[in-house]
Every structure is written in C-alpha cells, then in structure tokens.
Motif scaffolding. Sequence first.
Motif, short mmCIF file in Angstrom:
data_model
loop_
_atom_site.label_atom_id
_atom_site.label_comp_id
_atom_site.label_asym_id
_atom_site.label_seq_id
_atom_site.Cartn_x
_atom_site.Cartn_y
_atom_site.Cartn_z
N PHE A 1 106.71 70.73 83.36
CA PHE A 1 106.77 71.98 83.93
C PHE A 1 105.81 72.14 85.31
N GLU A 2 106.55 72.69 86.34
CA GLU A 2 105.67 72.93 87.48
C GLU A 2 106.08 74.30 88.00
N GLY A 3 105.00 74.94 88.82
CA GLY A 3 105.14 76.09 89.56
C GLY A 3 104.00 77.22 88.84
N GLY A 4 103.55 76.87 87.75
CA GLY A 4 102.35 77.61 87.39
C GLY A 4 102.73 78.96 86.72
N GLY A 5 101.76 79.89 86.36
CA GLY A 5 101.96 80.83 85.59
C GLY A 5 101.98 80.88 84.10
N PHE A 6 101.51 79.88 83.68
CA PHE A 6 101.34 79.76 82.01
C PHE A 6 100.16 79.16 81.65
N ASP A 7 99.39 79.36 80.50
CA ASP A 7 98.21 79.01 79.94
C ASP A 7 98.54 78.38 78.61
#
Length: 216
Positions: free
Chosen positions: A148-154
């Motif tokens: 997964f790329e694009g960020g916004g998750f931890d």
Amino acid sequence: MTKLVFIFSCLLAFGANAGLIVNTTDFIDESNLTHFNGFEGFSNTFKSGKNYYEEDGIQVRQIFAQPGNDIALGFSLEGERSWYPNGGDYGYTEITMASGAEFTALEFLFLGPNLNNLAVHYSLWNDGQVVFEGALDIGKKERGVLGFEGGGFDQLFVRSGHRAASIFDRSSNGLNIDSIQVISATPTPVPEPSSIAILALGLVAIRLWKVNSVHQ
C-alpha cells in the motif's frame, strides 16, 4: 502463479487517503525504505497474543491466535524465517510502527494456505478508525506481494480466508508473511510541558509589549 484479481477494494475516507494505492508487485525501492522486518531475530516459535515481535521498528503480533498455536518458522519466503500461525488460527496479523508513526508505504511477501477459493483480506486504520479495506483473490498456496502506498494509515490488519470472509469474523486463517518493507513518516514530536510554558510566556510578553507600545 495464479493471476491476482481484486474481489473488492473500498475506499472509506477522503483527503489524504483518497490517493492510497494497492500494489501486487514490488514497488518500494530499497534505497528509499526506512525499516525492514524479515523475522530473522526470533527462534523457531514466538508466543502469540499480546506479545509484539519487533524488528527494525516494525511491530507485528497475532490477534485471536488459537491457544497453544504459536507463530512458527513456517515456510520461509525469504531468508530463514517468516511469520506463520502454526496450524492455522481464527485471528489476524497486526502490523504497526513501534514509534506510532504513520506508514507512507508498506509491502510484504505472502504465501496463502493449501486451499482453494481464498483471498488475502486487509484493513488499514488511522487513529483508531478504518480508512481503507478490501481483499485480494489468491490461488492454492499462492505466493505474492501485497503493498500500500499513499500514506494516511498507522495500522494494518491482514489475514487469509474464504472469499466471503472478513478481517474480524473469526473464520479460519493461515496466512504466511515475510519481508515487510516500510517507508515511514516521521512522527510529529509532542512539545514538552516546559517548552509549552516558555512559548506561552513568550506570547504573553509580546502581547504586553504591543499594548505598552500603543499607549506610549
């Protein structure tokens, strides 16, 4: 290798998560990755449950593992060890950063169980809220890459299961993962109380100076 086909992929948030992309091929350049977990630092078994396995800042744990079924050496996908629920379980794997930082990008190798009509189910969360989830159709004992790329998750939850399953339904899981590659965002430092007090005093001093200048 059986062609990977998306069953469903549902975007549940907007803003930063609107650009999140699912990948089924290796997309992280090794020169850019910031953390790597190959599960090479533990012995033949690792206790499931509340225990985190941490390597290079990446935390992994198995949730709702069956009693007595610990994480085993499994079928190594790369190197000598990988993360595999010994004998299968009814849970799922959680991946987080020990620092609490968000993921900018994450990918890992996987091997599905020796069963047909399966999918790799995934659920991405940020600050305790789901932001993206879906599933990837896989074949019997299929090897592949999921990322997964694009960020916004931890936080990432992942497991195998029949195509109609979901992450949290407690159905059978036997997903083997290895070689987690991560590009992690730097966590925003929280100011110490003393720093906040100094800043507040500075702002008050500036305000008083401005008021005093007006009345002169």
